[in-house]
Design a protein around this motif. Sequence first.
Motif, PDB file in Angstrom:
ATOM      1  N   ASP A  72       5.194   5.221   3.230  1.00  0.00           N
ATOM      2  CA  ASP A  72       5.174   5.721   1.931  1.00  0.00           C
ATOM      3  C   ASP A  72       6.234   5.114   1.046  1.00  0.00           C
ATOM      4  N   LEU A  73       7.399   4.888   1.425  1.00  0.00           N
ATOM      5  CA  LEU A  73       8.440   4.358   0.759  1.00  0.00           C
ATOM      6  C   LEU A  73       8.278   2.608   0.323  1.00  0.00           C
ATOM      7  N   TYR A  74       7.936   2.044   1.590  1.00  0.00           N
ATOM      8  CA  TYR A  74       7.941   0.533   1.529  1.00  0.00           C
ATOM      9  C   TYR A  74       6.399  -0.041   1.581  1.00  0.00           C
ATOM     10  N   ALA A  75       5.502   0.720   2.029  1.00  0.00           N
ATOM     11  CA  ALA A  75       4.081   0.551   2.194  1.00  0.00           C
ATOM     12  C   ALA A  75       4.010  -0.584   3.338  1.00  0.00           C
ATOM     13  N   ILE A  76       4.785  -0.407   4.489  1.00  0.00           N
ATOM     14  CA  ILE A  76       4.717  -1.252   5.592  1.00  0.00           C
ATOM     15  C   ILE A  76       4.241  -0.400   6.878  1.00  0.00           C
ATOM     16  N   GLY A  77       3.125  -1.154   7.573  1.00  0.00           N
ATOM     17  CA  GLY A  77       2.690  -0.201   8.832  1.00  0.00           C
ATOM     18  C   GLY A  77       3.552  -0.407  10.014  1.00  0.00           C
ATOM     19  N   THR A  78       3.853   0.801  10.568  1.00  0.00           N
ATOM     20  CA  THR A  78       4.682   0.602  11.729  1.00  0.00           C
ATOM     21  C   THR A  78       3.845   1.518  12.852  1.00  0.00           C
ATOM     22  N   PRO A  92       0.403   5.580   8.408  1.00  0.00           N
ATOM     23  CA  PRO A  92      -0.752   5.452   7.820  1.00  0.00           C
ATOM     24  C   PRO A  92      -1.552   3.992   7.509  1.00  0.00           C
ATOM     25  N   ARG A  93      -0.685   3.212   7.338  1.00  0.00           N
ATOM     26  CA  ARG A  93      -0.831   1.754   6.896  1.00  0.00           C
ATOM     27  C   ARG A  93      -0.980   0.764   8.146  1.00  0.00           C
ATOM     28  N   TRP A  94      -0.747   1.330   9.179  1.00  0.00           N
ATOM     29  CA  TRP A  94      -0.721   0.279  10.486  1.00  0.00           C
ATOM     30  C   TRP A  94      -2.016  -0.225  10.687  1.00  0.00           C
ATOM     31  N   ILE A 145       6.424  -3.637  13.936  1.00  0.00           N
ATOM     32  CA  ILE A 145       6.344  -3.514  12.367  1.00  0.00           C
ATOM     33  C   ILE A 145       5.571  -4.801  11.740  1.00  0.00           C
ATOM     34  N   VAL A 146       4.431  -4.650  11.010  1.00  0.00           N
ATOM     35  CA  VAL A 146       3.828  -5.505  10.470  1.00  0.00           C
ATOM     36  C   VAL A 146       3.912  -5.592   9.009  1.00  0.00           C
ATOM     37  N   THR A 147       4.488  -6.364   8.445  1.00  0.00           N
ATOM     38  CA  THR A 147       4.774  -6.797   7.048  1.00  0.00           C
ATOM     39  C   THR A 147       4.131  -7.811   6.357  1.00  0.00           C
ATOM     40  N   SER A 148       3.199  -7.653   5.255  1.00  0.00           N
ATOM     41  CA  SER A 148       2.655  -8.615   4.613  1.00  0.00           C
ATOM     42  C   SER A 148       3.533  -9.813   4.081  1.00  0.00           C
TER      43      SER A 148
END
Length: 476
Positions: A72-78, A92-94, A145-148
Amino acid sequence: MRRRLVISYLLLMVLVLIALETPLAATMASRETERVRADRLADATRFASLAGPALRDGGPGPIESELSSYDDLYAIGTAIVDRDRNTPVSSPRWQPSPATAAVLDVALSGQQTSAPESVWPWTTDPVVVAVPINDGGEVLGAVVIVTSAGPIRRAVLSWWLLLALAGLLAVLACVLTAFGLAGWVLRPVTELDAVTHEIAEGDRGARVQHRLGPPELRRLAGSFNHMADVVSDVMDRQRAFVAHASHQLRNPLTALRLRVEELGPSLTDPAGRSEHRLALEETDRLALVLDALLTLARAEREENERVTVDAAAVAASRVAAWAPLARHRSVALRLATTDAPAYAQTVPTAVDQALDALIDNAVKFSGAGGAVTVTVARRDGGVALEVRDSGPGMTESQLGQATERFWRAPDAQNVDGAGLGLTIAAVLVDASDGRLTMRPGESRGLVAALWFPTPPLATEPAEEEPAAELRPSPVR
């Protein structure tokens, strides 16, 4: 040459910028990627310390809330991945990426890893970071961790644009400096070229400023000025010598002719009288040569002063002056022109003397029963004068040599003249920025054409000095 110098300076500057900015751009991309990677590895290490109970006990535990808050804070899927590659806990964004499997293999072997090494502005794959979860030396799974890569690409692109702007400013400064430097280097060469043309046009007083440009070109300018001074002095001495010699020889020649004439009554032998007549003719011929040399020397010393004359009026006066001689030789001499004035800008006496030389030759070589026509017309933005005769004419090779000093056609060696008339006419016409051309006539004879420029403004013509009693002065 200035353009070539500027292009060479610019090419050198561009090569230097490429050599400097290409490694710097790669370093900036690697540094930005490394900054994000280090941050994500630190987060993944913290999550790995909390994920051990979840994998041992099979329950989510506190790690699930941590991943949700992080998402929620960084919008980064883990995600937490066990040894069987299952995902018991994820945010949720994984979303797994194509590089997730390769990174996960390394992490499950007990090593933390990431991909890719550097993010470039054209990269679309995300940054994937994986850290193993250890429990007493045993690898239970891994935190992935997957970061855009979008923010990294934008940051790298911003740095690259800044580098490009700095390079563009450097190139602009290089161009301005190159133009100034090329101008400083080439200014003496440019002035040398202009002064050379001025001297070729007749301004023998033109000189180059020898305090411009680099020392080598300043020395060249000084050497050129010295050479121009020497050449001008030599030309002045040569012309002065010709003029003085011609003038000083006239008195002894006149005295010699008088003495030869006085010998005439004392000669009784017919052969002696014939030789006496030939001696008088040779003295007359020598007098003509001296007069022509003096006229040529004066013509070449002209300082290109321009006067405006009515070429039609001058042509009429010269035809009237040569008419008695033409009648004496049974040559029809006529003028074909209108009553309207035809103003031309020439050096003083250029039209008079040039017409004298051309009409003299035309009358001389047309022979008894011949015809000579003088035409005046406005043509090609100037005034054109043509002298047509019905004589034998000249061949193409002879036309190319006709204005050389003392040149005589092979079949005209015994004709009166000094061979300087056309030379004097050519010098005066050239000094007037005009043209002297000769071509064979349509059927026979020769067409000698003069062209003089018109004055830039409508001015009154300068009054010409009247010819002495309208008597022609042969100068051939």
